[in-house]
Design a protein around this motif. Structure first.
Motif, PDB file in Angstrom:
ATOM      1  N   GLY A  39      46.623  34.264   2.413  1.00 14.62           N
ATOM      2  CA  GLY A  39      45.938  33.739   3.589  1.00 14.62           C
ATOM      3  C   GLY A  39      44.545  34.304   3.803  1.00 14.62           C
ATOM      4  O   GLY A  39      43.981  34.154   4.890  1.00 14.62           O
ATOM      5  N   LYS A  40      43.970  34.950   2.782  1.00  9.11           N
ATOM      6  CA  LYS A  40      42.637  35.561   2.928  1.00  9.11           C
ATOM      7  C   LYS A  40      41.510  34.593   2.610  1.00  9.11           C
ATOM      8  O   LYS A  40      40.343  34.887   2.872  1.00  9.11           O
ATOM      9  N   ILE A  41      41.842  33.472   1.985  1.00  4.93           N
ATOM     10  CA  ILE A  41      40.916  32.355   1.874  1.00  4.93           C
ATOM     11  C   ILE A  41      41.686  31.101   2.259  1.00  4.93           C
ATOM     12  O   ILE A  41      42.918  31.071   2.194  1.00  4.93           O
ATOM     13  N   SER A  42      40.982  30.056   2.679  1.00  7.75           N
ATOM     14  CA  SER A  42      41.667  28.891   3.227  1.00  7.75           C
ATOM     15  C   SER A  42      41.845  27.758   2.227  1.00  7.75           C
ATOM     16  O   SER A  42      42.709  26.900   2.408  1.00  7.75           O
ATOM     17  N   LYS A  43      41.010  27.728   1.178  1.00  5.48           N
ATOM     18  CA  LYS A  43      41.064  26.605   0.249  1.00  5.48           C
ATOM     19  C   LYS A  43      40.458  27.044  -1.071  1.00  5.48           C
ATOM     20  O   LYS A  43      39.578  27.890  -1.112  1.00  5.48           O
ATOM     21  N   TRP A  44      40.935  26.447  -2.153  1.00  7.73           N
ATOM     22  CA  TRP A  44      40.364  26.796  -3.457  1.00  7.73           C
ATOM     23  C   TRP A  44      40.467  25.606  -4.402  1.00  7.73           C
ATOM     24  O   TRP A  44      41.504  24.975  -4.528  1.00  7.73           O
ATOM     25  N   PHE A  45      39.352  25.299  -5.049  1.00  3.55           N
ATOM     26  CA  PHE A  45      39.298  24.253  -6.067  1.00  3.55           C
ATOM     27  C   PHE A  45      39.279  24.950  -7.420  1.00  3.55           C
ATOM     28  O   PHE A  45      38.287  25.558  -7.798  1.00  3.55           O
TER      29      PHE A  45
ATOM     30  N   GLU B 257      29.599  27.083   5.204  1.00  2.33           N
ATOM     31  CA  GLU B 257      30.069  26.195   4.148  1.00  2.33           C
ATOM     32  C   GLU B 257      31.265  26.791   3.422  1.00  2.33           C
ATOM     33  O   GLU B 257      31.486  27.986   3.432  1.00  2.33           O
ATOM     34  N   ARG B 258      31.992  25.926   2.754  1.00  4.05           N
ATOM     35  CA  ARG B 258      33.195  26.326   2.047  1.00  4.05           C
ATOM     36  C   ARG B 258      32.897  26.546   0.566  1.00  4.05           C
ATOM     37  O   ARG B 258      31.894  26.102   0.051  1.00  4.05           O
ATOM     38  N   SER B 259      33.785  27.164  -0.110  1.00  4.12           N
ATOM     39  CA  SER B 259      33.816  27.392  -1.560  1.00  4.12           C
ATOM     40  C   SER B 259      32.470  27.243  -2.248  1.00  4.12           C
ATOM     41  O   SER B 259      31.623  28.113  -2.155  1.00  4.12           O
ATOM     42  N   PHE B 260      32.232  26.138  -2.941  1.00  2.43           N
ATOM     43  CA  PHE B 260      31.032  25.994  -3.772  1.00  2.43           C
ATOM     44  C   PHE B 260      30.009  25.031  -3.189  1.00  2.43           C
ATOM     45  O   PHE B 260      29.123  24.557  -3.888  1.00  2.43           O
ATOM     46  N   HIS B 261      30.093  24.761  -1.899  1.00  2.59           N
ATOM     47  CA  HIS B 261      29.142  23.851  -1.256  1.00  2.59           C
ATOM     48  C   HIS B 261      27.915  24.621  -0.778  1.00  2.59           C
ATOM     49  O   HIS B 261      27.505  24.532   0.374  1.00  2.59           O
ATOM     50  N   PHE B 262      27.318  25.386  -1.669  1.00  2.00           N
ATOM     51  CA  PHE B 262      26.133  26.152  -1.302  1.00  2.00           C
ATOM     52  C   PHE B 262      25.305  26.358  -2.558  1.00  2.00           C
ATOM     53  O   PHE B 262      25.786  26.174  -3.679  1.00  2.00           O
ATOM     54  N   GLY B 263      24.063  26.730  -2.362  1.00  2.82           N
ATOM     55  CA  GLY B 263      23.195  26.970  -3.503  1.00  2.82           C
ATOM     56  C   GLY B 263      22.371  28.222  -3.299  1.00  2.82           C
ATOM     57  O   GLY B 263      22.464  28.905  -2.283  1.00  2.82           O
TER      58      GLY B 263
ATOM     59  N   MET C 232      25.054  36.023  -9.984  1.00  4.28           N
ATOM     60  CA  MET C 232      25.133  36.150  -8.531  1.00  4.28           C
ATOM     61  C   MET C 232      26.094  37.277  -8.180  1.00  4.28           C
ATOM     62  O   MET C 232      27.190  37.362  -8.744  1.00  4.28           O
ATOM     63  N   PRO C 233      25.727  38.180  -7.285  1.00  4.81           N
ATOM     64  CA  PRO C 233      26.590  39.313  -6.944  1.00  4.81           C
ATOM     65  C   PRO C 233      27.983  38.851  -6.530  1.00  4.81           C
ATOM     66  O   PRO C 233      28.127  38.046  -5.613  1.00  4.81           O
ATOM     67  N   LEU C 234      28.984  39.381  -7.207  1.00  2.00           N
ATOM     68  CA  LEU C 234      30.338  38.898  -6.985  1.00  2.00           C
ATOM     69  C   LEU C 234      30.823  39.204  -5.575  1.00  2.00           C
ATOM     70  O   LEU C 234      31.526  38.391  -4.964  1.00  2.00           O
ATOM     71  N   HIS C 235      30.442  40.380  -5.041  1.00  2.00           N
ATOM     72  CA  HIS C 235      30.922  40.704  -3.697  1.00  2.00           C
ATOM     73  C   HIS C 235      30.392  39.700  -2.669  1.00  2.00           C
ATOM     74  O   HIS C 235      31.085  39.352  -1.717  1.00  2.00           O
ATOM     75  N   LYS C 236      29.161  39.218  -2.905  1.00  5.73           N
ATOM     76  CA  LYS C 236      28.625  38.224  -1.973  1.00  5.73           C
ATOM     77  C   LYS C 236      29.303  36.879  -2.164  1.00  5.73           C
ATOM     78  O   LYS C 236      29.502  36.121  -1.210  1.00  5.73           O
ATOM     79  N   LEU C 237      29.688  36.564  -3.387  1.00  5.72           N
ATOM     80  CA  LEU C 237      30.464  35.345  -3.618  1.00  5.72           C
ATOM     81  C   LEU C 237      31.814  35.427  -2.916  1.00  5.72           C
ATOM     82  O   LEU C 237      32.279  34.458  -2.300  1.00  5.72           O
ATOM     83  N   PHE C 238      32.466  36.582  -2.993  1.00  2.12           N
ATOM     84  CA  PHE C 238      33.724  36.761  -2.272  1.00  2.12           C
ATOM     85  C   PHE C 238      33.516  36.555  -0.768  1.00  2.12           C
ATOM     86  O   PHE C 238      34.342  35.936  -0.096  1.00  2.12           O
ATOM     87  N   MET C 239      32.436  37.078  -0.246  1.00  2.00           N
ATOM     88  CA  MET C 239      32.142  36.909   1.181  1.00  2.00           C
ATOM     89  C   MET C 239      31.922  35.436   1.515  1.00  2.00           C
ATOM     90  O   MET C 239      32.332  34.957   2.587  1.00  2.00           O
ATOM     91  N   GLN C 240      31.279  34.726   0.608  1.00  2.00           N
ATOM     92  CA  GLN C 240      31.077  33.296   0.799  1.00  2.00           C
ATOM     93  C   GLN C 240      32.420  32.579   0.870  1.00  2.00           C
ATOM     94  O   GLN C 240      32.664  31.769   1.778  1.00  2.00           O
TER      95      GLN C 240
ATOM     96  N   GLN D 212      35.261  33.656   1.635  1.00  2.00           N
ATOM     97  CA  GLN D 212      36.082  34.063   2.766  1.00  2.00           C
ATOM     98  C   GLN D 212      35.459  33.676   4.101  1.00  2.00           C
ATOM     99  O   GLN D 212      35.982  34.038   5.155  1.00  2.00           O
ATOM    100  N   GLY D 213      34.350  32.942   4.048  1.00  2.00           N
ATOM    101  CA  GLY D 213      33.725  32.464   5.282  1.00  2.00           C
ATOM    102  C   GLY D 213      32.961  33.512   6.041  1.00  2.00           C
ATOM    103  O   GLY D 213      32.719  33.365   7.250  1.00  2.00           O
ATOM    104  N   ASP D 214      32.568  34.602   5.374  1.00  2.00           N
ATOM    105  CA  ASP D 214      31.850  35.680   6.053  1.00  2.00           C
ATOM    106  C   ASP D 214      30.412  35.251   6.350  1.00  2.00           C
ATOM    107  O   ASP D 214      29.781  34.537   5.573  1.00  2.00           O
ATOM    108  N   GLN D 215      29.889  35.723   7.466  1.00  2.00           N
ATOM    109  CA  GLN D 215      28.519  35.370   7.830  1.00  2.00           C
ATOM    110  C   GLN D 215      27.481  35.978   6.896  1.00  2.00           C
ATOM    111  O   GLN D 215      26.326  35.544   6.894  1.00  2.00           O
ATOM    112  N   ASP D 216      27.867  36.956   6.124  1.00  2.00           N
ATOM    113  CA  ASP D 216      26.937  37.537   5.157  1.00  2.00           C
ATOM    114  C   ASP D 216      27.065  36.909   3.771  1.00  2.00           C
ATOM    115  O   ASP D 216      26.483  37.405   2.807  1.00  2.00           O
ATOM    116  N   GLY D 217      27.809  35.794   3.686  1.00  2.00           N
ATOM    117  CA  GLY D 217      27.856  35.036   2.444  1.00  2.00           C
ATOM    118  C   GLY D 217      26.597  34.202   2.291  1.00  2.00           C
ATOM    119  O   GLY D 217      25.677  34.256   3.109  1.00  2.00           O
TER     120      GLY D 217
END
Length: 663
Positions: free
Chosen positions: A37-43, A101-107, A80-88, A90-95
């Motif tokens: 339950g630490k992330i909500s969705k995964w493709f 945005e969710r999962s890979f809907h960012f650039g 890309m820094p992996l810790h920041k990807l994890f934050m992304q 997980q919906g963290d504001q520092d992602g």
């Protein structure tokens, strides 16, 4: 699996392994986090890693990639820094998307990765625009866009490939054919034998390859890249693969025959590559195990770092609203300053042309695009002469591909270009609607990327053009945060607002009324200047009724005021519909106490509904009567001129004014 080692050194083979292994192990960890339950969705892209990793590996790091939601290897291969990807994730504001945005809907512009939207196909046209930018700058670079097999059925796929072929753009289109679009198998998706067969139909070369063979992917991409640069042409690659998980985890895989999993498990891109490294004695079993352990430790370390850096969500409405738009640029010469350098009487159409001409002279990175705008000069002859002056590279005729051209405009902006796209008629923008309201409008809010794109919209009725060449579509876009919508009523504002729109780092819809092109004239400063977006103009002061309007409505109100001098009408020309000048609206209400919002668009859902609601909510104590609307009928625009005049709001203006006066 038949690996061809070719020129790959041992060190390269190990480096490729590390790149291939990382997304696989991240995915396995993400599936654990999903169950926790630490992330909500995964493709999941398990089974397809070789394509994303191979494409990234073969391109230069400063060449743009347009990935989709199964291309984790693009993000990891670009460092890309992996810790920041994890934050992304997980919906963290520092992602990367500040939790928006969710999962890979960012650039990330710094990594030359363009974030996707859920509609998939629009990514392809953005690659066209990036490649065009490279071509215009004389750079030896390609752009690459991914598509799934399902995405090839979208109109954007056709449009993007067609534009790339017609314009000879160095774009690589990569189809990841994994057999299913969610649950729809390929035999329900297309009837050609292979998707690569489509390439010939667009006049380009193509190849089908084993998408699970990482060395084949890299070798093919390198060769294709060289071809695209050498020939300045696009190329289509179909990568055959299979996803071993569901479309996303919640969808499951019940619709997939079980024998396919057994068959494709034998073609696993990671496991087969490991066997190559062992058989070629590039790595020992112990060294292989060590790399796997190091990678797992790295993932755990980065996950822990993400947890340490994570902070509670801070709710800040002001910050959310601020990030909808890119910050404005420094202002240029104002209208008042330009007045001092002389004026010339111009029609509205001439003022727009003047604004385009001077902007083209000022900005050598400005590109005009549209149907028939080059030698023909456009349907209304506004761009006449610009083709001869600035050439085919900057004044570009386009195929009938509105969606792809708007997407290409966004791609141009990624590389620092400005663009003006002409809709032949505002009505035709509907076929490019998705690119505007989902891609252009949201891109800054989602991942901080500006979109310096202006879309010119010849609009309005009164010329007997019927239902598909007369619509007032501005309300479609006023409802969309991230867009700016301007609508000049006179030549001076037309020139200044167009210059401002071209300067603005945000997408601007620029409406120009066809019936006013040659019927309205006025003094226009000769020098270049801008009229600030978001500021209304008081055309005429009054004390009885405030008529808040724009476009043709301004001239209807002026005509009515001249015919009824006994009524003191204040006429407010909004000029900008998004954002609205709420201060000017309130001040006018304060002066008169009675408000009529006049517009040409049909009444239901028009901008008048928003303005009257805002006045009722924020200016109620200033009102002497309910705010009223005068708008056109809730019908399509009829062709017959008598029916058209009945349709238009102008025919009910006197009735509306009298109702307010008598209240």
């Amino acid at each position: 699996m038949n690996f061809q080692r070719k020129q790959f050194t041992g060190n390269e083979l190990v480096s490729i392994y590390r790149e291939l292994l990382l997304p696989r192990l991240i995915e396995e960890k993400m599936l654990v986090l999903l169950r926790q339950g630490k992330i909500s969705k995964w493709f999941s892209g398990i089974g397809q890693e070789a394509i994303a990793v191979g494409c990234s590996y073969a391109l230069q790091n400063d060449e743009w990639l347009m990935p989709l939601h199964r291309n984790l290897g693009v993000f990891t291969s670009r460092g890309m820094p992996l810790h920041k990807l994890f934050m992304q994730w997980q919906g963290d504001q520092d992602g990367y998307s500040k939790g928006r945005e969710r999962s890979f809907h960012f650039g990330s512009a710094a990594h030359h990765i363009c974030g996707m939207i859920s509609h998939l196909g629009p990514q392809l046209a953005i690659a066209d625009g990036v490649a065009l930018a490279h071509k215009l700058k004389g750079e030896q670079k390609v752009a690459l866009a991914f598509s799934g097999d399902g995405g090839t059925s979208e109109g954007d796929f056709h449009e993007a490939l067609n534009v790339a072929a017609v314009w000879d753009l160095p774009v690589i289109f990569v189809i990841e054919n994994n057999g299913y679009g969610l649950s729809t198998p390929t035999h329900e998706q297309y009837r050609c034998e292979n998707l690569v067969d489509k390439a010939k139909g667009y006049g380009m070369e193509g190849v089908q390859i084993d998408g699970n063979n990482i060395l084949t992917v890299i070798d093919t991409l390198r060769g294709v890249r060289d071809y695209c640069l050498r020939e300045q042409k696009p190329y289509l690659i179909e990568c055959m693969t299979f996803r071993m998980r569901g479309h996303e985890e919640a969808s499951g895989v019940k619709y997939v025959p079980q024998q396919l999993f057994a068959e494709w498990a034998q073609k696993d891109p990671v496991r087969n590559y490991e066997q190559l490294l062992l058989s070629e004695q590039v790595l020992t079993p112990q060294a292989l195990e060590q790399i796997q352990q190091e990678t797992k430790q790295y993932i755990e370390k980065e996950l822990q770092l993400a947890a340490e850096l994570s902070s509670p969500v801070t709710l800040n409405i002001a910050a959310e609203l601020q990030d909808v738009y890119a910050p404005p640029v420094l202002s240029a010469r104002s209208y008042e300053e330009a007045l001092e350098k002389g004026c010339t009487e111009k029609r509205l159409i001439d003022a727009i042309k003047d604004g385009l001409l001077q902007s083209m002279e000022l900005h050598d990175n400005l590109v005009l695009m549209g149907q028939d705008i080059a030698a023909y000069g456009g349907a209304f002859k506004i761009t006449e002469g610009l083709f001869e002056r600035f050439g085919a590279s900057r004044v570009r005729n386009t195929p009938l591909c509105e969606s792809a051209i708007i997407g290409a405009a966004l791609g141009l902006s990624l590389e620092g270009f400005r663009s003006v796209v002409e809709m032949q008629f505002a009505d035709f923008v509907s076929v490019g609607f998705n690119q505007i309201v989902n891609n252009l409008a949201k891109i800054h809010y989602r991942w901080g990327q500006s979109a310096n794109v202006v879309i010119r919209m010849p609009t309005g009725a009164g010329v007997g053009a019927g239902p598909f060449h007369s619509q007032s579509t501005e309300a479609w876009f006023v409802h969309t945060p991230g867009l700016k919508v301007v609508y000049p009523s006179n030549p001076a504002d037309a020139k200044g607002l167009l210059a401002a729109a071209i300067n603005d780092p945000n997408p601007v819809l620029y409406f120009e009324h066809k019936a006013l092109y040659r019927s309205v004239s006025g003094q226009v400063p000769d020098a270049y200047y801008i009229t600030e977006i978001g500021k209304a103009s008081i055309v005429q002061q009054g004390k009885d009724i405030s008529v808040i309007t724009y476009g043709a409505g301004v001239h209807w109100a002026l005509e009515y005021a001249a015919q009824h001098p006994e009524i003191s009408l204040e006429i407010v020309d909004l000029r900008t519909l998004l954002p609205l000048d709420e201060t000017a609206i309130r001040q006018s209400v304060q002066r008169t106490g009675k408000v009529l919002v006049l517009h040409e668009a049909s009444i239901t859902g028009g901008i008048g509904a928003e303005i009257t609601a805002w006045i009722a909510e924020h200016c109620f104590e200033l009102l002497d009567a309910p705010p009223m609307r005068c708008a056109s009928l809730d019908t399509p625009v009829p062709f017959n001129t008598e029916l058209e005049q009945q349709y238009l709001a102008k025919s009910r203006l006197h009735q509306s004014v009298q109702a307010l006066l008598q209240y």
